[in-house]
Write an enzyme that holds these catalytic residues in place. Structure first.
Site, mmCIF file in Angstrom:
data_model
loop_
_atom_site.group_PDB
_atom_site.id
_atom_site.type_symbol
_atom_site.label_atom_id
_atom_site.label_comp_id
_atom_site.label_asym_id
_atom_site.label_seq_id
_atom_site.Cartn_x
_atom_site.Cartn_y
_atom_site.Cartn_z
ATOM 1 N N CYS A 147 0.695 -1.300 -0.083
ATOM 2 C CA CYS A 147 0.068 0.105 0.127
ATOM 3 C C CYS A 147 0.697 1.407 -0.156
ATOM 4 C CB CYS A 147 -0.871 -0.046 1.134
ATOM 5 S SG CYS A 147 -2.041 -1.534 1.081
ATOM 6 N N HIS A 278 -2.609 7.829 6.149
ATOM 7 C CA HIS A 278 -2.460 6.805 5.575
ATOM 8 C C HIS A 278 -3.929 6.347 6.018
ATOM 9 C CE1 HIS A 278 -1.820 3.155 3.473
ATOM 10 N NE2 HIS A 278 -1.721 2.356 4.634
ATOM 11 N N HIS A 315 -10.145 2.270 0.704
ATOM 12 C CA HIS A 315 -8.853 1.825 0.570
ATOM 13 C C HIS A 315 -8.397 1.447 -0.605
ATOM 14 C CE1 HIS A 315 -4.680 0.731 1.072
ATOM 15 N NE2 HIS A 315 -4.707 0.270 2.395
#
Length: 706
Positions: A147, A278, A315
Site C-alpha cells: 500500500c 494513511h 482503501h
C-alpha cells in the site's frame, strides 16, 4: 536542485470519473455496493467501492481505468498524445493481472503460445501499454511495495527529474477489485461492514475500493517554457523500513520516513500545515501513525491539521497514496481541506491528534505531508507545497559510486561472496536462515541469507551505514505461490478458507520486509517489478548514492520457479536465486569497480530499443569507448537483435543469454564486474533488455589500476 512541479492530475475514483468528482466526494463519502466480479455470499463483509460501471470481466480493466486518469492529467498539463516523447512513466499497482485469476494464478495452466499478447496478465502491463499508446520514451518503471507503492512511484519519478534524466514524468497507480485481495483482507479481519473511520474509537476496518490516479510532474523551467500552469511543488520525499513485523506498522518506522521527507525538502516540522494520513481505521496502524505524527510534528501542533481520504474513498490498495496526493494538490489550489468523515469527537481513539473534521474554506493547505505505509513495513512520505515555493537550496551532489561486493544465494549451490576490490577473490560463505524466516517462502530465505553474508562481509562500521541506507529490490514474479494457494482455496472451499498467513506473505515486497526485519535494515526499501527490475533497482540505488540521499545501499534481485504461475512457450528457466550487491559512495581507499554512468531505455514494446541501445552505448562511451560491451538482447525482436549485433561488430562484445528472473539479470552484471576486478578490461558496458520491459545500460570502470 531541480524544482519539480505538478502540472496535471487525473483520476477515476469510487465517486466517478475526474478530479472534480473525486474532490467533491471527499466531502460526502458514498455507500458501499456488492462486488460485481465475484460472489460474496460466503463472506461476512458484503460491500466495496467500485470506480465506475465498467465490465468487471474486461481483460483490460486496469488499463481502461489508468488510461482515463492519464488522459485527464495530460489534458490539464497541455500534453498531446505523442507530443512529449522524453516524458517517462512510473506506475504502481498491487493487483493488475489478478483480475484474470484463472489465467494468472493457476500454475497448472499449459504454456501460452508465443503469439499471445500477455500484457494484460502483467502487473506492469498497464504502464507498458500506456507508454506505447502515448509515445513515452523516458524512464519507465513499475513499483509494487504493497500500500506504499504509489508514493514510492511518486518519489522515483521525482528523482528522475531531479537527476536530469527526464524533464517530465507521468506517475500513476491503478488497482482493481479482485476476489483474491478481498478474501485476503477479509481473512485478516481488516474489512468493515460499515464505513472507514480512521482514528475514531468506533473504527472497525476499511472498505476495499478500486481506481486509478495520475499526476504529471515537470521540471519548473520546462513547464514555464511550455506555458503550463504549476499546481503544486514536490518539495521532497522520504522513505524507511519498519524492520519489524510484516503486517503491523511501527510509529518509529513511520517517524523516520516523515523526518526523511522533511530533511529532503528543507522544511522544519513547525512549518507543516497539513498531514494527509494513511489512516486505514485499524487499531495497530492508526496508533502507530498517530504516535509518529505526535512525535515528529509536535512543534506545529497549534497550526497542524490532520485529514484522511480513506474515510470517504475507502482503501484503493497500492493506489491509495497517489489518490491522497491528488487530494493534497487539489486542496493547495482550492485552499479547502477534505474532512475526516464520521469522527466521534467525544470518543477519539487518538487524543491530541488534530483531526480536521468539518469542511473549511480558505485554509492553508501547504506545506503538506502525504504518507503511505504498506505490508512489509514499507513507508514512503512526500512533501507537497505551493507551486511557487523554491526548490531546496544548493546543487545536488555528483559523488562517484562504487560496487563493493556481491553475494549470490542459490537453492542448490549455497551462498557465494564475491568482493570487487581485489581483496581476496571469490570465496564460499554460508549463513543460517534468518530468525523468524523459517516459515517464509524460498525467495525470502535466499534473500535473507545473501543479505546476511553481505552485511557480515561489509564489517561493523560499513554494515551500520548500509542498514540505514536501505535495500532496493527487483523481482519478476514476486511471491505468487501464496496467491496460487489462495486462488485454489477460493475455487475449492470458498474465500473464507483463505489462510491469512498466505495473504500476509503475498505482497511482492514481503521478502524485502522479512529480510529487513531479520537484519535490521531500517532505510529505504522499494520493490520494482518486471524482467529487468533487478537492473532498475541497481541504477536507482546508484542515483540515490550519487545524489547524496544515501551513503550506501543494498541492491537485490530475487525469483524462484514456484512463483512463475504462467509462462510462454520457449521462456528461459527461472533459477531459485537471490543476488545482492553493495553500492556505496566511492572513497579514497583501495580500488574497486566504479559506476561511471547509466542510461534507462524505453520499454521494448515501443519497438525503439535497438537505436536506443546504440545511442546509450555511444553516450556512455564519451571520449573513451568501453573495451567490451556485454549485451543481453533477449527482449528484442530478431530484426532489432541483428541490428544491434551489426552495429557492435567492430568492437569486442559478448552476447549474454540470461535465465529468466530479476536475479539472473543482476548475475550478468556480477559476471562483468568480476571480469573487471580480475584484471580484465579497464571499462565495459552492460546492456539489460527483456520482453515487455524497459532496458538499462550501465558503464563500469576499474578504479584501482595504476
Amino acid at each position: 536542485m531541480a524544482h519539480v512541479v505538478v502540472t496535471g492530475m487525473g483520476c477515476v475514483s469510487p465517486f466517478g470519473d475526474g478530479v472534480d468528482a473525486f474532490v467533491a466526494g471527499l466531502r460526502t463519502g458514498r455507500a458501499a455496493e456488492p462486488p460485481r466480479g465475484f460472489d460474496v455470499a460466503g463472506y461476512r463483509i458484503k460491500g466495496v467501492y467500485h470506480a465506475r460501471a465498467t465490465d468487471p470481466d474486461s481483460r483490460e480493466l486496469p488499463l481502461e481505468l489508468a488510461e482515463s486518469a492519464l488522459s485527464e492529467a495530460f489534458r490539464q498539463a497541455g500534453v498531446a498524445r505523442g507530443g512529449e516523447r522524453s516524458c517517462g512513466l512510473a506506475l504502481a499497482s498491487t493487483s493488475a493481472g489478478w483480475h484474470l485469476p484463472d489465467e494468472t494464478l493457476d500454475p497448472a495452466r499449459p504454456p501460452l503460445r508465443r503469439d499471445v499478447d500477455v500484457t494484460a496478465l502483467l502487473k506492469e502491463g498497464p504502464g507498458l501499454a500506456l507508454a506505447e499508446r502515448w509515445g513515452l520514451d523516458g524512464p519507465h518503471c513499475a513499483v509494487s511495495s504493497a500500500c506504499a507503492s504509489s508514493t514510492g512511484a511518486l518519489a522515483w519519478a521525482t528523482e528522475r527529474i531531479r537527476d536530469g534524466q527526464a524533464p517530465m514524468m507521468a506517475v500513476g497507480a491503478v488497482d482493481v477489485l479482485t476476489e483474491v485481495v478481498f478474501a485476503g483482507f477479509h481473512s485478516m479481519r481488516l474489512l468493515t461492514s460499515g464505513e472507514t473511520r480512521p482514528f475514531t474509537a468506533g473504527r472497525s476496518g476499511f472498505v476495499l475500493a478500486e481506481g486509478a490516479a495520475f499526476l504529471v510532474l515537470e521540471e519548473a523551467e520546462h513547464a514555464r517554457r511550455r506555458g503550463a500552469r504549476p499546481l503544486a511543488s514536490v518539495a521532497g520525499w522520504g522513505g524507511s523500513s519498519d524492520a519489524a513485523h510484516i503486517t503491523t506498522p511501527t510509529g518509529e518506522g513511520i517517524a523516520r520516513s516523515l523526518r526523511d521527507a522533511l530533511a529532503d525538502s528543507g522544511r522544519r516540522p513547525a512549518e507543516v500545515r497539513v498531514y494527509h494520513a494513511h489512516g486505514t481505521a485499524s487499531a495497530a496502524s492508526d496508533t502507530a501513525e498517530a504516535e509518529a505524527v505526535s512525535e515528529v510534528l509536535a512543534a506545529g501542533e497549534e497550526t497542524l491539521r490532520v485529514t484522511a481520504t480513506k474515510s470517504a474513498v475507502g482503501h484503493t490498495e497500492g493506489a491509495a497514496g497517489l489518490f491522497t496526493a491528488v487530494a493534497a494538490v487539489a486542496a493547495i489550489g482550492l485552499r479547502r481541506l477534505p474532512p475526516v468523515l464520521g469522527v466521534d469527537e467525544a470518543r477519539p481513539a487518538t487524543p491530541g491528534l488534530p483531526l480536521h473534521t468539518a469542511p473549511a474554506e480558505d485554509v492553508p493547505a501547504s506545506p503538506a505531508l502525504v504518507h503511505a505505509s504498506g505490508f512489509g513495513g514499507a513507508n514512503c512520505t512526500v512533501l507537497l507545497d505551493a507551486p511557487d515555493t523554491a526548490a531546496p537550496a544548493g546543487p545536488r551532489h555528483a559523488r562517484p559510486v562504487t560496487v563493493r561486493l556481491a553475494v549470490r544465494a542459490d537453492a542448490g549451490d549455497g551462498v557465494r561472496l564475491i568482493p570487487f576490490d581485489r581483496s581476496g577473490g571469490e570465496a564460499e560463505a554460508g549463513a543460517d536462515v534468518a530468525p523468524g524466516a523459517a516459515r517464509s517462502g524460498r525467495v525470502s530465505r535466499l534473500l535473507s541469507r545473501a543479505v546476511g553474508v553481505a552485511l557480515d562481509a561489509a564489517g561493523p562500521r560499513r554494515s551500520a551505514v548500509v542498514r540505514e541506507g536501505g535495500l532496493l529490490t527487483g523481482t519478476a514474479f514476486g511471491v505468487q505461490e501464496h496467491h496460487a494457494r489462495m486462488h485454489e482455496a477460493i475455487r475449492g472451499r470458498g474465500g473464507r478458507f483463505v489462510d491469512p498467513l498466505d495473504f500476509a506473505r503475498s505482497t511482492f515486497n514481503v521478502p524485502v520486509a522479512e529480510c529487513a526485519a531479520a537484519h535490521r535494515v531500517r532505510g529505504r526499501t522499494e520493490t520494482h517489478v518486471g524482467p529487468t527490475a533487478g537492473a532498475e533497482a541497481l541504477v536507482s540505488a546508484v542515483g540515490l548514492v550519487a545524489s547524496g540521499r544515501r551513503p550506501a545501499l543494498l541492491v537485490a534481485g530475487y525469483d524462484a520457479p514456484e512463483n512463475r504461475l504462467w509462462h510462454v512457450e520457449g521462456d528461459a528457466p527461472v533459477p531459485a536465486r537471490a543476488t545482492v550487491l553493495l553500492v556505496e559512495a566511492a572513497g579514497d581507499g583501495p580500488g574497486a569497480v566504479r559506476v561511471t554512468g547509466h542510461r534507462r531505455l524505453a520499454p521494448t514494446s515501443r519497438a525503439l530499443t535497438a537505436p536506443a541501445v546504440l545511442r546509450a552505448v555511444a553516450e556512455l562511451d564519451g571520449d573513451e569507448p568501453a573495451e567490451e560491451v556485454w549485451a543481453d538482447l533477449a527482449g528484442l525482436p530478431a530484426p532489432e537483435r541483428a541490428a544491434v549485433r551489426e552495429a557492435l561488430r567492430d568492437r569486442p562484445y559478448r552476447l549474454v543469454n540470461a535465465d529468466a528472473g530479476a536475479a539472473a539479470v543482476l548475475d550478468t552484471h556480477v559476471a562483468a564486474l568480476t571480469r573487471l576486478a580480475d584484471g580484465g578490461p579497464r571499462g565495459l558496458t552492460v546492456l539489460s533488455t527483456a520482453a515487455h520491459a524497459p532496458g538499462v545500460a550501465v558503464r563500469y570502470e576499474w578504479g584501482g589500476r595504476d
